[in-house]
Design an enzyme around this catalytic site. Structure first.
Site, short mmCIF file in Angstrom:
data_model
loop_
_atom_site.label_atom_id
_atom_site.label_comp_id
_atom_site.label_asym_id
_atom_site.label_seq_id
_atom_site.Cartn_x
_atom_site.Cartn_y
_atom_site.Cartn_z
N CYS A 3 -6.17 1.78 5.49
CA CYS A 3 -6.71 0.52 5.98
C CYS A 3 -6.09 0.20 7.35
CB CYS A 3 -6.43 -0.60 4.98
SG CYS A 3 -4.71 -1.15 4.97
N CYS A 28 -2.24 -0.57 7.32
CA CYS A 28 -1.42 0.64 7.21
C CYS A 28 -1.51 1.45 8.50
CB CYS A 28 -1.84 1.48 6.01
SG CYS A 28 -1.36 0.72 4.45
N GLU A 58 0.77 3.98 1.70
CA GLU A 58 1.19 4.49 3.02
C GLU A 58 2.41 3.73 3.52
OE1 GLU A 58 -1.74 3.36 1.97
OE2 GLU A 58 -3.38 4.04 3.22
N HIS A 76 0.83 -1.21 0.00
CA HIS A 76 0.00 0.00 0.00
C HIS A 76 0.86 1.26 0.00
CE1 HIS A 76 -3.94 -2.04 1.56
NE2 HIS A 76 -3.44 -2.61 0.48
O1 LIG Z 1 -5.31 2.07 2.13
C1 LIG Z 1 -5.05 1.61 0.99
N1 LIG Z 1 -3.90 1.98 0.34
C2 LIG Z 1 -3.56 1.47 -0.87
O2 LIG Z 1 -2.51 1.82 -1.42
N2 LIG Z 1 -4.42 0.57 -1.47
C3 LIG Z 1 -4.12 0.03 -2.80
C4 LIG Z 1 -3.81 -1.44 -2.80
C5 LIG Z 1 -4.34 -1.89 -4.14
O3 LIG Z 1 -3.39 -1.61 -5.17
C6 LIG Z 1 -5.55 -1.01 -4.34
C7 LIG Z 1 -6.83 -1.67 -3.88
O4 LIG Z 1 -7.88 -0.85 -4.20
P1 LIG Z 1 -9.29 -1.40 -4.80
O5 LIG Z 1 -9.71 -2.53 -3.89
O6 LIG Z 1 -10.14 -0.17 -4.70
O7 LIG Z 1 -9.05 -1.88 -6.21
O8 LIG Z 1 -5.28 0.19 -3.60
C8 LIG Z 1 -5.56 0.17 -0.87
C9 LIG Z 1 -5.89 0.65 0.35
C10 LIG Z 1 -7.12 0.14 1.03
O9 LIG Z 1 -8.26 0.52 0.30
ZN LIG Z 2 -3.36 0.01 3.65
#
Ligand SMILES: O=c1[nH]c(=O)n([C@H]2C[C@H](O)[C@@H](COP(=O)(O)O)O2)cc1CO
Ligand SMILES: [Zn+2]
Length: 161
Positions: free
Chosen positions: A102, A105, A79, A77
């Site tokens: 999340c 993180c 963060e 992620h």
């Molecule tokens: O806090 C976060 N930070 C973060 O970088 N992400 C990233 C991980 C994945 O590449 C993507 C997942 O998003 P989605 O489920 O909307 O497709 O976003 C996902 C989250 C949690 O939604």
């Molecule tokens: Zn996260």
């Protein structure tokens, strides 16, 4: 005479988070994060992407089907990447991120010493993951504030110049 209508600090740092997000290979969600010290220096920046050595063209980017065939177990992620990329003491720092963090993180944010989270999207906020994040942030004294969507980065092209 000086220019008056410059970016605020919040817009500037969230703008950097957006710039970083443009590097993400995730076809659905491009998340960016930027860590700022108490004296307003950028000390970490990151986006959601695969760990070093994990090939963007080999690992999956989908969300459906078997868990191991989706992106979820593999993507770092934004963060966490910003924290890991910083390589410095983050005590008292602020983290700008385009989506509310999340719970995984949130744990890393708290353990790193970051004390303030500034986010834009509510997408996680009311989900269980966001509730867990808030529970931990509240207990640990990490504040979180929502910024309006005012700084979407526009990449200049020949057409819109
Ligand atoms: O806090 C976060 N930070 C973060 O970088 N992400 C990233 C991980 C994945 O590449 C993507 C997942 O998003 P989605 O489920 O909307 O497709 O976003 C996902 C989250 C949690 O939604
Ligand atoms: Zn996260």
């Amino acid at each position: 005479m000086k220019r008056e209508n410059v970016l605020t600090w919040d817009e500037y740092f969230m703008g950097l988070a957006h710039l970083s997000a443009l590097r993400s290979k995730d076809p659905v969600a491009q998340i960016g994060a930027c860590i700022v010290s108490k004296d307003m220096k950028v000390v970490g920046i990151g986006y959601n992407g695969l760990p070093k050595g994990c090939d963007d063209d080999t690992f999956p980017w989908g969300k459906g089907g078997d868990y191991l065939d989706t992106k979820f177990p593999y993507v770092v992620h934004a963060e966490l990447n910003a924290i890991l990329n910083s390589g410095t003491d983050l005590s008292g720092c602020s983290l700008y991120v385009s989506r509310f963090p999340c719970n995984e993180c949130a744990k890393a944010i708290i353990q790193s010493g970051i004390k303030r989270v500034i986010y834009e999207s509510d997408k996680n906020f009311y989900k269980d993951t966001g509730l867990a994040s808030r529970k931990m942030f509240d207990a640990a004294g990490v504040t979180y504030d929502k910024l309006p969507y005012c700084v979407k980065l526009q990449v200049e092209t020949e057409d819109n110049n």
